[in-house]
Design an enzyme around this catalytic site. Structure first.
Site, mmCIF file in Angstrom:
data_model
loop_
_atom_site.group_PDB
_atom_site.id
_atom_site.type_symbol
_atom_site.label_atom_id
_atom_site.label_comp_id
_atom_site.label_asym_id
_atom_site.label_seq_id
_atom_site.Cartn_x
_atom_site.Cartn_y
_atom_site.Cartn_z
ATOM 1 N N TYR A 172 0.849 -1.191 0.000
ATOM 2 C CA TYR A 172 0.000 0.000 0.000
ATOM 3 C C TYR A 172 0.883 1.238 0.000
ATOM 4 O O TYR A 172 1.952 1.255 0.618
ATOM 5 C CB TYR A 172 -0.920 -0.022 1.227
ATOM 6 C CG TYR A 172 -1.926 1.107 1.264
ATOM 7 C CD1 TYR A 172 -2.690 1.415 0.141
ATOM 8 C CD2 TYR A 172 -2.111 1.857 2.414
ATOM 9 C CE1 TYR A 172 -3.606 2.447 0.169
ATOM 10 C CE2 TYR A 172 -3.032 2.892 2.455
ATOM 11 C CZ TYR A 172 -3.781 3.185 1.326
ATOM 12 O OH TYR A 172 -4.674 4.213 1.360
ATOM 13 N N TYR A 182 -3.177 5.284 8.642
ATOM 14 C CA TYR A 182 -2.601 3.952 8.408
ATOM 15 C C TYR A 182 -1.435 3.809 9.380
ATOM 16 O O TYR A 182 -0.275 3.928 9.022
ATOM 17 C CB TYR A 182 -2.142 3.836 6.959
ATOM 18 C CG TYR A 182 -1.934 2.419 6.461
ATOM 19 C CD1 TYR A 182 -3.010 1.573 6.199
ATOM 20 C CD2 TYR A 182 -0.648 1.929 6.242
ATOM 21 C CE1 TYR A 182 -2.806 0.294 5.721
ATOM 22 C CE2 TYR A 182 -0.439 0.639 5.756
ATOM 23 C CZ TYR A 182 -1.530 -0.157 5.504
ATOM 24 O OH TYR A 182 -1.328 -1.440 5.026
HETATM 25 P P1 NAI Z 1 -8.415 -9.482 3.863
HETATM 26 O O1 NAI Z 1 -9.024 -9.342 5.210
HETATM 27 O O2 NAI Z 1 -9.219 -10.111 2.802
HETATM 28 O O3 NAI Z 1 -7.032 -10.246 3.916
HETATM 29 C C1 NAI Z 1 -6.149 -10.248 4.986
HETATM 30 C C2 NAI Z 1 -5.988 -11.688 5.411
HETATM 31 O O4 NAI Z 1 -4.870 -11.824 6.278
HETATM 32 C C3 NAI Z 1 -7.188 -12.218 6.183
HETATM 33 O O5 NAI Z 1 -7.689 -13.364 5.523
HETATM 34 C C4 NAI Z 1 -6.607 -12.589 7.535
HETATM 35 O O6 NAI Z 1 -7.237 -13.711 8.088
HETATM 36 C C5 NAI Z 1 -5.166 -12.876 7.146
HETATM 37 N N1 NAI Z 1 -4.203 -12.878 8.250
HETATM 38 C C6 NAI Z 1 -4.024 -11.933 9.203
HETATM 39 N N2 NAI Z 1 -3.027 -12.298 10.032
HETATM 40 C C7 NAI Z 1 -2.569 -13.500 9.592
HETATM 41 C C8 NAI Z 1 -1.561 -14.404 10.039
HETATM 42 N N3 NAI Z 1 -0.827 -14.132 11.120
HETATM 43 N N4 NAI Z 1 -1.359 -15.550 9.360
HETATM 44 C C9 NAI Z 1 -2.102 -15.834 8.265
HETATM 45 N N5 NAI Z 1 -3.068 -15.018 7.794
HETATM 46 C C10 NAI Z 1 -3.301 -13.864 8.455
HETATM 47 O O7 NAI Z 1 -7.995 -7.988 3.446
HETATM 48 P P2 NAI Z 1 -7.256 -7.389 2.173
HETATM 49 O O8 NAI Z 1 -7.453 -5.925 2.308
HETATM 50 O O9 NAI Z 1 -7.674 -8.049 0.942
HETATM 51 O O10 NAI Z 1 -5.720 -7.680 2.469
HETATM 52 C C11 NAI Z 1 -4.870 -8.441 1.629
HETATM 53 C C12 NAI Z 1 -3.575 -7.677 1.391
HETATM 54 O O11 NAI Z 1 -3.852 -6.522 0.619
HETATM 55 C C13 NAI Z 1 -2.890 -7.185 2.658
HETATM 56 O O12 NAI Z 1 -1.499 -7.316 2.540
HETATM 57 C C14 NAI Z 1 -3.273 -5.716 2.668
HETATM 58 O O13 NAI Z 1 -2.365 -4.924 3.415
HETATM 59 C C15 NAI Z 1 -3.197 -5.419 1.192
HETATM 60 N N6 NAI Z 1 -3.803 -4.168 0.747
HETATM 61 C C16 NAI Z 1 -5.119 -3.903 1.004
HETATM 62 C C17 NAI Z 1 -5.695 -2.699 0.611
HETATM 63 C C18 NAI Z 1 -7.129 -2.414 0.885
HETATM 64 O O14 NAI Z 1 -7.555 -1.258 0.737
HETATM 65 N N7 NAI Z 1 -7.934 -3.381 1.277
HETATM 66 C C19 NAI Z 1 -4.903 -1.682 -0.117
HETATM 67 C C20 NAI Z 1 -3.543 -2.078 -0.384
HETATM 68 C C21 NAI Z 1 -3.020 -3.276 0.051
#
Ligand code: NAI
Length: 286
Positions: A172, A182
């Site tokens: 991000y 953030y």
């Molecule tokens: P999401 O909630 O779908 O995905 C995050 C996942 O990480 C969840 O499934 C959660 O259970 C898992 N997780 C957390 N701690 C964990 C651990 N210790 N071991 C294994 N799994 C773990 O949310 P999202 O937003 O799709 O996130 C996916 C990636 O995208 C992340 O790296 C996030 O920082 C990145 N991202 C998201 C943005 C947004 O606006 N949603 C923007 C830019 C990047």
């Protein structure tokens, strides 16, 4: 032979991980998933009960198949690292082999090798606190779950990755520009992830012919993003200010990830690819 992908960080059908899985499946890849242990039961039962069937539909009308869901907690590398209270926790005690090393061993036993590794996970317990108010513990937890988790995944999965394989993570823009809200060391964690993308591209490229790239994604109302608390504002900001004034869909990020993982991107490694409707390129808001 089709490619096989392991996608770490799927626990529902809203996030980027799910969309990446779908784009890879649509391109013919076999899908393996790593799901955070505390979220495993609900994810698996929802899958089984058909709760995700609508969002499993691929462009050709078929449903995305997930060959196997592995429990995973990417903050622990091997069983020796797991504290007693976590071991005793009911949600953890109900599953086994969920440290990174064990998960890689299980995938090896079940499938032999993979071609694509996706890191779509992050966690910052103090994300809603400004950096100035973040504790050392919170900061290190953010880096452990969001940055080192990728180093660890690559380290343990690279021995079972076929040469020519590819890895993709999600970052991000708060890593390089000021995004108030953030917090908790998450901006620092993303800066580490992006820097590591370059160093790991070198090491994995030289040693294993594996490519390492990251996608700097625009805002999406995922479960993780909603927990931060400012996601609707960021989505509105992007709609108003980005060169492309349209909603950013998870599918667009999924497609970019599928491209990076494919032979079409065979000369791309160590890159940060912006998939954000161009918002990163703006200098002022207009
Ligand atoms: P999401 O909630 O779908 O995905 C995050 C996942 O990480 C969840 O499934 C959660 O259970 C898992 N997780 C957390 N701690 C964990 C651990 N210790 N071991 C294994 N799994 C773990 O949310 P999202 O937003 O799709 O996130 C996916 C990636 O995208 C992340 O790296 C996030 O920082 C990145 N991202 C998201 C943005 C947004 O606006 N949603 C923007 C830019 C990047």
């Amino acid at each position: 032979r089709g490619k096989r992908a392991f996608i770490a960080g799927i626990a529902d059908d809203n996030g980027y991980g799910w969309a990446i899985a779908k784009s890879l499946a649509a391109a013919g890849a076999e899908i393996l998933v790593g799901t955070w242990v505390p979220a495993l039961n609900i994810f698996e039962s929802s899958l089984r009960r058909g709760k995700f069937d609508k969002s499993r539909v691929l462009p050709d009308g078929s449903l995305m198949e997930i060959s196997k869901v592995y429990p995973l907690d990417a903050v622990y590398d091997s069983p020796e690292d797991v504290p007693e209270d976590v071991k005793a926790n009911k949600r953890y005690a109900g599953s086994s082999n969920w440290t990174v090393k064990e998960a890689a061993e299980c995938v090896k036993q079940d499938f032999g090798t993979i071609d694509i590794l996706v890191h779509s996970l992050a966690n910052g317990p103090e994300v809603s606190k400004p950096l100035l108010e973040t504790s050392r513990k919170g900061y290190l937890a953010a880096v452990s779950a969001s940055s080192y988790s990728f180093v660890s995944l690559l380290k343990h999965f690279i021995p079972i990755m076929n040469p020519g394989g590819a890895t993709v993570s999600l970052t991000y823009i708060a890593s390089e520009r000021i995004i108030p809200g953030y917090g908790g060391g998450m901006s620092s964690a993303k800066a580490a992830l992006e820097s590591d993308t370059k160093v790991l591209a070198f090491e994995a490229g030289r040693k294993h012919k594996v490519r390492v790239n990251t996608i700097s994604a625009g805002p999406l109302g995922s479960r993780a993003a909603k927990a931060i608390g400012f996601i609707d504002m960021m989505i509105d900001y992007s709609l108003e200010n980005a060169p492309l004034q349209k909603e950013l869909t998870a599918e667009e990020v999924g497609n970019a990830a599928a491209f990076l993982a494919s032979p079409l991107a065979s000369a791309i490694t160590g890159a940060v690819l912006y998939v954000d409707n161009g918002l990163n390129a703006m200098g002022v808001s207009v």
